[in-house]
Design an enzyme around this catalytic site. Structure first.
Site, PDB file in Angstrom:
ATOM      1  N   SER A 223       0.816  -1.223   0.000  1.00  0.00           N
ATOM      2  CA  SER A 223       0.000   0.000   0.000  1.00  0.00           C
ATOM      3  C   SER A 223       0.851   1.275   0.000  1.00  0.00           C
ATOM      4  O   SER A 223       0.324   2.375  -0.116  1.00  0.00           O
ATOM      5  CB  SER A 223      -0.917  -0.003   1.227  1.00  0.00           C
ATOM      6  OG  SER A 223      -0.113  -0.070   2.386  1.00  0.00           O
ATOM      7  N   ASP A 252       3.263 -10.269  -8.872  1.00  0.00           N
ATOM      8  CA  ASP A 252       3.521 -10.805 -10.217  1.00  0.00           C
ATOM      9  C   ASP A 252       3.033  -9.820 -11.279  1.00  0.00           C
ATOM     10  O   ASP A 252       3.686  -9.600 -12.304  1.00  0.00           O
ATOM     11  CB  ASP A 252       2.794 -12.147 -10.400  1.00  0.00           C
ATOM     12  CG  ASP A 252       3.226 -13.180  -9.362  1.00  0.00           C
ATOM     13  OD1 ASP A 252       4.392 -13.136  -8.936  1.00  0.00           O
ATOM     14  OD2 ASP A 252       2.388 -14.018  -8.978  1.00  0.00           O
TER      15      ASP A 252
HETATM   16  O1  RIB Z   1       2.454 -14.909  -6.408  1.00  0.00           O
HETATM   17  C1  RIB Z   1       1.246 -15.584  -6.250  1.00  0.00           C
HETATM   18  C2  RIB Z   1       1.418 -17.038  -6.596  1.00  0.00           C
HETATM   19  O2  RIB Z   1       2.287 -17.646  -5.678  1.00  0.00           O
HETATM   20  C3  RIB Z   1       0.154 -17.864  -6.539  1.00  0.00           C
HETATM   21  O3  RIB Z   1      -0.558 -17.840  -7.746  1.00  0.00           O
HETATM   22  C4  RIB Z   1       0.656 -19.228  -6.117  1.00  0.00           C
HETATM   23  O4  RIB Z   1       0.503 -20.206  -7.100  1.00  0.00           O
HETATM   24  C5  RIB Z   1       2.121 -19.042  -5.743  1.00  0.00           C
HETATM   25  O5  RIB Z   1       2.963 -19.476  -6.741  1.00  0.00           O
END
Ligand code: RIB
Length: 301
Positions: A223, A252
């Site tokens: 945040s 990600d």
């Molecule tokens: O970064 C999130 C991911 O971490 C999830 O989708 C899970 O599969 C782990 O790999």
């Protein structure tokens, strides 16, 4: 960057909504259970595809329904899955309780991800040679990550490492090959053995990674936004405000969005990555929460 190859994990996520996280030794009842395509590598590949980057993935799944489902979802985002191997080992799985504040905890069962070898990377070197950059995480064996980074650098490709899950210190040989490394504060602290709470602490810890040869350290601060630390200084980019529902795959999405917009200008790429991650946090699931390029553009405006 226009063309990326992601080398990493694919998991089927069991996302479990809970009112609050259980304490050690405690049993709590789930409010719901959803099965979602996930895995840090696959999430990044899916996000790159959704954000308009020509993307291929090198990874491994089992010969099972979960593997088929994960491939189908990546293909729906235009990801070239020709580098994803089928193994006689179950597809990776992740068990993810998510509480009412959107915070999660993740337990992964590596499965087929653990079988991805340096030889598999070598066998798909054409995908690396065809890309501008190689994006990796640490849910596959470290020797495979190192082999891929060496191959990528020997061909002059940009190497981006999302050091999650953080194993503690990483070999300097690998750090020297990383143009970008993207830890969150916890991972930065684990990688460096230094505190990473305040901006000053994050900068000091990040500088030790720069001294070991990393090009730029991108620290995702949840945040509080994101901090980029380079040999020439640092930039803190605050995030847009959203209601957090599920933070799974926000990191990600941040990494992929940054890569998709990186053309040498830190601030625009950070702003875009923060916006994409904010959208992901406001929705449930891993790949299910990742926005398209049009959605990010609309959000920014
Ligand atoms: O970064 C999130 C991911 O971490 C999830 O989708 C899970 O599969 C782990 O790999």
């Amino acid at each position: 960057m226009k063309k990326a190859v992601v080398i990493g994990s694919l998991n089927l996520d069991y996302s479990i909504s809970v009112a609050r996280m259980p304490q050690p030794g405690e049993t709590v009842a789930a409010e719901s259970l959803t099965l979602n395509p996930g895995g840090k590598g696959a999430n990044q590949a899916y996000a790159l595809g959704r954000l308009g980057c020509k993307t291929a993935m090198i990874g491994a799944v089992g010969r099972d329904a979960a593997g088929e489902r994960l491939l189908a979802n990546l293909e729906s985002a235009g990801v070239d899955c020709s580098g994803i191997l089928r193994r006689d080992v179950p597809t990776g799985q992740a068990f993810i309780p998510v509480d009412q504040k959107g915070e999660n905890a993740i337990i992964i069962v590596h499965g087929a991800n653990e079988t991805l070898s340096p030889a598999d990377v070598e066998a798909h070197r054409a995908l690396i040679e065809a890309a501008d950059c190689v994006v990796m995480q640490l849910e596959i064996p470290l020797p495979t990550v190192l082999a891929a980074a060496k191959l990528a650098k020997s061909r002059g490709r940009t190497v981006i490492l999302d050091p999650a899950p953080a194993p503690g210190e990483l070999p300097e040989e690998l750090l020297r090959l990383c143009d970008f490394i993207k830890p969150n504060e916890t991972e930065l602290s684990l990688l460096t053995g230094m505190p990473a709470g305040s901006r000053a602490e994050c900068e000091a810890a990040a500088k030790t990674l720069l001294q070991k040869g990393v090009g730029t350290v991108l620290v995702s601060l949840g945040s509080r936004g994101a901090l980029a630390v380079t040999p020439h200084g640092s930039v803190l980019m605050p995030p847009p405000k959203v209601k957090a529902v599920d933070s799974t795959s926000a990191g990600d999405t941040f990494t992929a969005a940054f890569v998709s917009r990186w053309d040498g200008g830190l601030e625009p790429a950070l702003r875009y990555a923060n916006a994409a991650a904010a959208i992901a946090v406001s929705r449930r699931g891993a790949q299910a929460s990742i926005p398209s390029a049009a959605e990010v553009e609309d959000f920014i405006q």
